[in-house]
Design an enzyme around this catalytic site. Structure first.
Site, mmCIF file in Angstrom:
data_model
loop_
_atom_site.group_PDB
_atom_site.id
_atom_site.type_symbol
_atom_site.label_atom_id
_atom_site.label_comp_id
_atom_site.label_asym_id
_atom_site.label_seq_id
_atom_site.Cartn_x
_atom_site.Cartn_y
_atom_site.Cartn_z
ATOM 1 N N LYS A 127 75.856 -9.080 44.721
ATOM 2 C CA LYS A 127 75.427 -10.151 43.809
ATOM 3 C C LYS A 127 74.749 -9.536 42.590
ATOM 4 O O LYS A 127 74.266 -8.409 42.638
ATOM 5 C CB LYS A 127 74.404 -11.056 44.517
ATOM 6 C CG LYS A 127 74.998 -11.966 45.577
ATOM 7 C CD LYS A 127 73.908 -12.862 46.152
ATOM 8 C CE LYS A 127 74.438 -13.723 47.291
ATOM 9 N NZ LYS A 127 75.434 -14.721 46.878
ATOM 10 N N ASP A 137 68.439 -17.324 52.777
ATOM 11 C CA ASP A 137 69.799 -17.592 53.248
ATOM 12 C C ASP A 137 69.838 -17.824 54.766
ATOM 13 O O ASP A 137 70.905 -17.896 55.363
ATOM 14 C CB ASP A 137 70.728 -16.433 52.835
ATOM 15 C CG ASP A 137 72.168 -16.873 52.648
ATOM 16 O OD1 ASP A 137 72.402 -18.086 52.494
ATOM 17 O OD2 ASP A 137 73.056 -16.005 52.666
ATOM 18 N N ARG A 192 80.318 -17.854 56.350
ATOM 19 C CA ARG A 192 81.425 -18.438 57.120
ATOM 20 C C ARG A 192 81.885 -17.502 58.232
ATOM 21 O O ARG A 192 82.389 -17.941 59.248
ATOM 22 C CB ARG A 192 82.565 -18.807 56.167
ATOM 23 C CG ARG A 192 83.128 -17.650 55.432
ATOM 24 C CD ARG A 192 83.928 -18.063 54.207
ATOM 25 N NE ARG A 192 83.062 -18.524 53.115
ATOM 26 C CZ ARG A 192 83.507 -18.978 51.953
ATOM 27 N NH1 ARG A 192 84.797 -19.071 51.728
ATOM 28 N NH2 ARG A 192 82.662 -19.377 51.012
#
Ligand code: BES
Ligand code: MN
Ligand code: ZN
Length: 499
Positions: A276, A287, A350
């Protein structure tokens, strides 16, 4: 701080400061206000004429030592339009007044509900107060660490006699729920060096002991034994080992299938090799908000003794770049056996949820709900104002919508269309973990769908709604703790979704 409940007229309440909740008004017709006006040399009328206080949401005004009253300070707190009156009117008004110096500087205080002898209003007011007054002192030292609030007792008062039992229970419920939400804020605000996957697991074990939950923590070897290849692929980039945390609460019938909650526990998301940018990267210590929500929800459910069987699953890991980190283009095998081409190592949430969703099968669940700070794309769809939700059952969507209405934690249904499913297919493996920038939130959900079993499933993306950028009545700037009230409300009225 203690909370108690009494009934009687405003004049007789003997505390340092009373907060009087007032809806928007154009004339002083309300009996409590009328008497107060007289006793204060028409101060209420003066406030109204000058529009200093008209009962709008967010307004406060102070009256000092009115004649014949036992309290030396009465703070008027605006509820907003009468026609819009709902629990959140009280949550907001109590949140605003929670930071009033007159209130926080008083040892004994009271909330006066006048004729609003409604349990939901009581519950919302205590939630608003506790949530609004929250400050994170843990990482300060010296003076900065001192909580300057003097308040020792907060009395809830209504004009007429009402069921003591009902009202006391509403106060207790509000307190437990607010404390649950504050636990989410504390956990999600903790910096990544002070809340690693191992520390999170140790905290979960400690909470489990306190609240009599069962708790199982898988270390990296056991995670490997479970063949959680997707979780392991994310953890590879860090020296900190991953943990898989499973908590269980049995408040329902023996043998009743549990509702399984899954929370994303990335204790720090640097993006991995797909690093990032530096701006705002520090916020990625949050997170693991999904993990914090499912951990706090199961504790709160136990404290409220909800009659339901629950499981909370937390895949916990860091997502860092290193010489051993997963590379873009690598193909990994998930617990379910599906292969995944890792296009972008920053789409790690995910991956770890995929293995956790598959692990949920072990519990033969009646439904599975996952909650995660999953996609940055939520910033461009709903922003900070609400959370996208997805489900394979209408009844889960409508139950989530009802819970959102009751708690003022907004949700909005998003679709999983075949276009998104197509977008998550790999040419060389079964799936890709990133299908491009378009419809990022929906495509992430389409990816997760591959890992669910034959059960009702709901997915809540809380990226960005988990953060308040400027500050709201009961939400100071920072981590909001959204999801806790929503899930507790949902589970309190839970109806088993159809097959
Ligand atoms: N944790 C982030 C999502 C996020 C971003 C939450 C900003 C809160 C604020 C997630 O792991 C992520 O990086 N998602 C990527 C996925 C993309 C690479 C397909 C995203 O949304 O940009
Ligand atoms: Mn990421
Ligand atoms: Zn992430």
């Amino acid at each position: 701080m203690t909370f108690n409940y009494i009934t009687g007229p405003l004049e007789e309440i003997k505390v340092d400061t009373i907060v009087l909740f007032v809806p928007a008004y154009k004339k002083t017709t309300n009996p409590s206000l009328k008497r107060l006006d007289k006793a204060s040399g028409m101060a209420v009328t003066t406030l109204l004429d000058s529009e200093e206080f008209t009962g709008k949401q967010g307004e406060n005004a102070v009256l000092y030592s009115p004649d014949g009253y036992q309290s030396r300070r009465i703070i008027l707190a605006g509820l907003g339009e009468k026609s819009d009156l709902c629990p959140d009117s009280f949550r907001q008004a109590a949140g605003t007044v929670s930071r009033h110096k007159g209130l926080s500087g008083s040892a004994k205080a009271a909330f006066y509900f006048d004729k609003y002898d409604n349990e939901a209003f009581f519950q919302a007011a205590i939630e608003g107060y506790l949530l609004g007054a929250y400050t994170l002192l843990e990482y300060k030292t010296g003076e900065g660490k001192v909580d300057k609030r003097k308040i020792k007792s907060l009395t809830f008062a209504v004009a007429g006699a009402k069921s003591l039992k009902k009202m006391t229970r509403a106060i207790e419920r509000g307190q437990i729920i607010a404390e649950g939400q504050l636990m989410v804020r504390d956990l999600a605000s903790a910096p990544a060096n002070m809340l690693t996957p191992r520390i999170l697991a140790a905290k979960a074990e400690k909470l489990a002991r306190t609240h009599k939950l069962s708790c199982k923590v898988l270390d990296e070897k056991q995670i490997a034994k479970e063949k959680m290849g997707a979780l392991l692929s994310v953890a590879r980039g860090s020296k900190e080992p991953p943990r898989f945390i499973a908590l269980q609460y049995k408040g329902g019938r023996a043998g009743q299938a549990p509702v399984v909650l899954v929370g994303k526990g990335v204790t720090f998301d640097a993006g991995g090799i797909s690093l990032k940018q530096a701006l705002n990267m520090h916020e990625m210590k949050g997170d693991m908000t999904g993990a914090a929500v499912v951990l706090s929800t199961i504790v709160t459910a136990a404290r409220l003794k909800l009659p339901i069987n629950l499981v909370s699953l937390i895949p916990a890991t860091e997502n860092l770049p290193s010489g051993t980190a997963t590379r873009p283009g690598d193909i990994i095998t998930s617990r379910k056996g599906l292969t995944i081409e890792v296009i972008n190592t920053d789409a790690e949430g995910r991956l770890i949820l995929a293995d956790a969703l598959d692990y949920a099968n072990e519990y033969k669940p009646q439904a599975v709900l996952d909650i995660a700070t999953l996609t940055g794309a939520t910033l461009y769809s709903l922003g900070y104002a609400g959370a996208p939700i997805f489900s394979n059952r209408r009844t889960i969507i409508s139950q989530l919508q009802a819970a959102a209405g009751a708690t003022a934690e907004r949700v909005w249904e998003f679709p999983i269309w075949d276009d998104y499913r197509e977008g998550m297919k790999s040419r060389i493996a079964d799936l890709v973990n990133s299908g491009g920038r378009d419809a990022g939130t929906c495509k992430a959900a389409a990816f997760l769908e591959n890992f669910i079993g034959d059960w009702p499933w709901g997915h809540i993306d809380i990226a960005y709604v988990d953060l308040e950028p400027s500050g709201k009545p009961y939400t100071p700037r920072g981590i909001t703790g959204i999801g806790l009230r929503l899930l507790i409300e949902l589970l309190s009225h839970w109806k088993k979704p159809g097959k």
